[in-house]
Design an enzyme around this catalytic site. Structure first.
Site, PDB file in Angstrom:
ATOM      1  N   GLU A  82      47.552 -20.768 -10.209  1.00  0.00           N
ATOM      2  CA  GLU A  82      46.130 -20.876  -9.895  1.00  0.00           C
ATOM      3  C   GLU A  82      45.218 -20.112 -10.851  1.00  0.00           C
ATOM      4  O   GLU A  82      44.602 -19.101 -10.483  1.00  0.00           O
ATOM      5  CB  GLU A  82      45.865 -20.441  -8.450  1.00  0.00           C
ATOM      6  CG  GLU A  82      46.652 -21.270  -7.440  1.00  0.00           C
ATOM      7  CD  GLU A  82      46.228 -21.022  -5.999  1.00  0.00           C
ATOM      8  OE1 GLU A  82      45.571 -20.012  -5.740  1.00  0.00           O
ATOM      9  OE2 GLU A  82      46.546 -21.850  -5.150  1.00  0.00           O
ATOM     10  N   GLU A 141      52.121 -25.991  -3.469  1.00  0.00           N
ATOM     11  CA  GLU A 141      51.753 -25.299  -2.230  1.00  0.00           C
ATOM     12  C   GLU A 141      50.931 -26.237  -1.370  1.00  0.00           C
ATOM     13  O   GLU A 141      50.026 -26.922  -1.866  1.00  0.00           O
ATOM     14  CB  GLU A 141      50.863 -24.057  -2.485  1.00  0.00           C
ATOM     15  CG  GLU A 141      51.555 -22.895  -3.112  1.00  0.00           C
ATOM     16  CD  GLU A 141      50.611 -21.710  -3.336  1.00  0.00           C
ATOM     17  OE1 GLU A 141      49.598 -21.577  -2.624  1.00  0.00           O
ATOM     18  OE2 GLU A 141      50.893 -20.929  -4.253  1.00  0.00           O
TER      19      GLU A 141
HETATM   20  C1  GBH Z   1      46.880 -20.007  -2.532  1.00  0.00           C
HETATM   21  O1  GBH Z   1      45.575 -20.002  -3.012  1.00  0.00           O
HETATM   22  C2  GBH Z   1      47.664 -18.875  -3.146  1.00  0.00           C
HETATM   23  O2  GBH Z   1      48.434 -19.313  -4.233  1.00  0.00           O
HETATM   24  C3  GBH Z   1      48.554 -18.172  -2.162  1.00  0.00           C
HETATM   25  O3  GBH Z   1      48.972 -16.961  -2.704  1.00  0.00           O
HETATM   26  C4  GBH Z   1      47.846 -17.996  -0.843  1.00  0.00           C
HETATM   27  O4  GBH Z   1      48.613 -17.273   0.076  1.00  0.00           O
HETATM   28  C5  GBH Z   1      47.547 -19.365  -0.297  1.00  0.00           C
HETATM   29  O5  GBH Z   1      46.748 -20.056  -1.184  1.00  0.00           O
HETATM   30  C6  GBH Z   1      46.803 -19.359   1.023  1.00  0.00           C
HETATM   31  O6  GBH Z   1      45.526 -18.830   0.866  1.00  0.00           O
HETATM   32  O7  GBH Z   1      36.213 -18.449   0.163  1.00  0.00           O
HETATM   33  O8  GBH Z   1      35.360 -18.548  -2.092  1.00  0.00           O
HETATM   34  O9  GBH Z   1      36.649 -16.634  -1.412  1.00  0.00           O
HETATM   35  C7  GBH Z   1      44.805 -21.056  -2.469  1.00  0.00           C
HETATM   36  C8  GBH Z   1      43.468 -21.210  -3.130  1.00  0.00           C
HETATM   37  C9  GBH Z   1      41.306 -20.490  -3.362  1.00  0.00           C
HETATM   38  C10 GBH Z   1      42.326 -20.159  -1.287  1.00  0.00           C
HETATM   39  C11 GBH Z   1      40.242 -19.526  -2.965  1.00  0.00           C
HETATM   40  C12 GBH Z   1      41.292 -19.139  -0.914  1.00  0.00           C
HETATM   41  C13 GBH Z   1      39.033 -18.520  -1.162  1.00  0.00           C
HETATM   42  C14 GBH Z   1      37.783 -18.937  -1.804  1.00  0.00           C
HETATM   43  N1  GBH Z   1      42.542 -20.201  -2.713  1.00  0.00           N
HETATM   44  N2  GBH Z   1      40.062 -19.490  -1.536  1.00  0.00           N
HETATM   45  S1  GBH Z   1      36.390 -18.070  -1.241  1.00  0.00           S
END
Ligand code: GBH
Length: 442
Positions: free
Chosen positions: A169, A353
């Site tokens: 990511e 994922e």
């Molecule tokens: C994944 O990210 C990760 O790879 C993993 O480690 C994690 O445990 C899993 O998701 C579950 O979250 O609301 O603007 O702060 C997923 C993509 C993108 C999810 C950003 C959380 C928060 C954006 N992530 N998002 S914000």
């Protein structure tokens, strides 16, 4: 018909069913000579993480890895996507910790002994604090540091892994961490963000080159794609949506597969990119063998006004998870087909994922999680639709094997197929674990 609505026969021959975790989220960093990473620093600063929780013990997987691998094997999974903690391998960012390398060596052998194929990820966010102190992802040297780390860790386990991803990511590594400030190092700085957006790709390319030089193959990158829906059709809303889509979904794929950055993102980032950024594309475009896609949700975009990029999000009407993320399985179908059509062509794609956060709790020795069973059923259906559309989807990894450290949200957002009691560290398979096991074994 199983609880998940499919059996292996509904997917192409050889389709890989797996589950995924990452090092910092499960291992616990207080054992085995692991060094501090920027996540330890970030979590120690009040206000960054719920309840200031950190990964010091996490699921204690460092000591419990054998029963954890048994859980994966017993469910009937073919593969396990895991990551190596950079700070465990190189505690001060330079010196190699043999104990750390030995851990990953044992872990890979443990998978092979159980007929689980190892899918390794080199970087799932645990940058050594010593390297963060030197500027981390803002410093161009990060590409060389990452190349050294890649050579070290792959020199130990590269001969036995099935596939290797460089970066998990890149949007989170760069934008979420340096512009939104939600992840370590918690910066809110357009210049830092622009540099990280470029350096993370340069590091990816350098790592691919290093591994090719070592004779390794089956190399990929894992991008997170998120639906971007404009709340209305006013021109300013559309502009914010296009910037969001370009920064989030297009930037990394466009760089790796086309050797260019999308205009809607470049218009704001170009003044802040490091000198000579154009010249790095030959490295960034080092050919990969597969593409990983992490998919969870969509976001509804509004125009926030103020400074570029004017992106803000607003809640939508769809059913939500415990994270308040909208559930939209059709976006998974859409993104799989879109990524292949626009970027990766015939290369194998994996869902690296997919899963959801629940407030799952134990009830009479069991852990019912009906919303997750339905979420997985609907997303596996979407994956089958993408395959029917001709997308070369080759595997699917459920996030996550077990409840773990959910970054800035700490331990109360539970993504696991297996429940973890964070007082006793006891593991209990949830209903979703039994459902997927039944689907894989039928
Ligand atoms: C994944 O990210 C990760 O790879 C993993 O480690 C994690 O445990 C899993 O998701 C579950 O979250 O609301 O603007 O702060 C997923 C993509 C993108 C999810 C950003 C959380 C928060 C954006 N992530 N998002 S914000």
């Amino acid at each position: 018909m199983t609880g998940l609505g499919f059996t292996r026969a509904d997917f192409p021959e050889g389709f890989v069913f797996g589950t995924a975790t990452s090092a910092y989220q499960i291992e616990g960093v207080k054992f085995g000579g692991c060094g501090p990473s920027h996540w330890d620093t970030f979590a120690a600063t009040p206000g960054n993480v719920e309840r200031a929780e950190d990964g010091a013990l996490a699921c204690d997987h460092y000591n419990r890895w054998q029963p954890d691998l048994d859980l994966i094997a017993n469910a009937g999974f073919d593969a396990y996507r895991f990551s190596m903690n950079w700070a465990r391998v190189m505690p001060d960012g330079q010196r190699v910790n043999p104990e750390g390398l030995d851990f990953y060596d044992r872990l890979v052998d443990g998978m092979l002994a159980r007929n689980i194929r190892p899918y390794a990820t080199l970087y799932h966010w645990d940058l050594p604090a010593a390297l963060a102190d030197k500027g981390g992802w803002r410093n161009r040297d990060v590409a060389s540091w990452f190349a050294d780390y890649t050579e070290t860790v792959m020199g130990k386990i590269g001969d036995r892994v099935e596939a290797t991803a460089t970066i998990n990511e890149p949007w989170c590594v760069a934008w979420l961490s340096h512009f939104i400030g939600a992840h370590a190092p918690g910066l809110r700085d357009i210049r830092a963000a622009a540099r990280a957006m470029h350096h993370v790709l340069l590091a990816h390319g350098r790592a691919v080159e290093v591994m090719r030089g070592m004779g390794l193959n089956n190399l990929g990158i894992v991008t997170n794609l998120e639906g971007s829906t404009p709340v209305d059709d006013r021109p300013e809303t559309i502009v914010a949506h296009e910037r969001n889509h370009a920064l989030y979904n297009e930037w990394f794929l466009s760089a790796v597969f086309k050797g260019e950055y999308p205009k809607a993102a470049l218009e704001g980032l170009e003044p802040h990119l490091p000198q000579g950024w154009h010249d790095d594309f030959p490295t960034i475009q080092a050919p990969v063998d597969w593409l990983g896609i992490n998919y969870y949700t969509r976001k509804r975009v509004v125009n926030a006004g103020g400074a570029w990029p004017q992106i803000a999000y607003t809640p939508g009407p769809l059913e939500k998870t415990a994270f308040d993320w909208e559930i939209d399985p059709d976006q998974l179908r859409h993104f799989l087909t879109w990524a292949a059509t626009e970027y990766s062509g015939d290369l194998p794609i994996y869902v690296t994922e997919n899963g959801m956060a629940g407030h799952d709790y134990m009830l009479d020795g069991t852990c019912p999680d009906p919303q997750r069973v339905k979420y997985l059923r609907d997303h596996f259906t979407a994956a089958r639709q993408a395959i029917a559309e001709g997308t070369p989807l080759r595997g699917y990894f459920v996030w996550s094997l077990m409840d773990n450290y959910e970054w800035a949200a700490g331990y109360d957002k539970r993504f696991g197929l297996v429940h973890v009691d964070f007082d006793t560290l006891e593991r209990t398979p949830k209903d979703s674990y039994h459902a997927i096991s039944a689907a894989l074994r039928e």
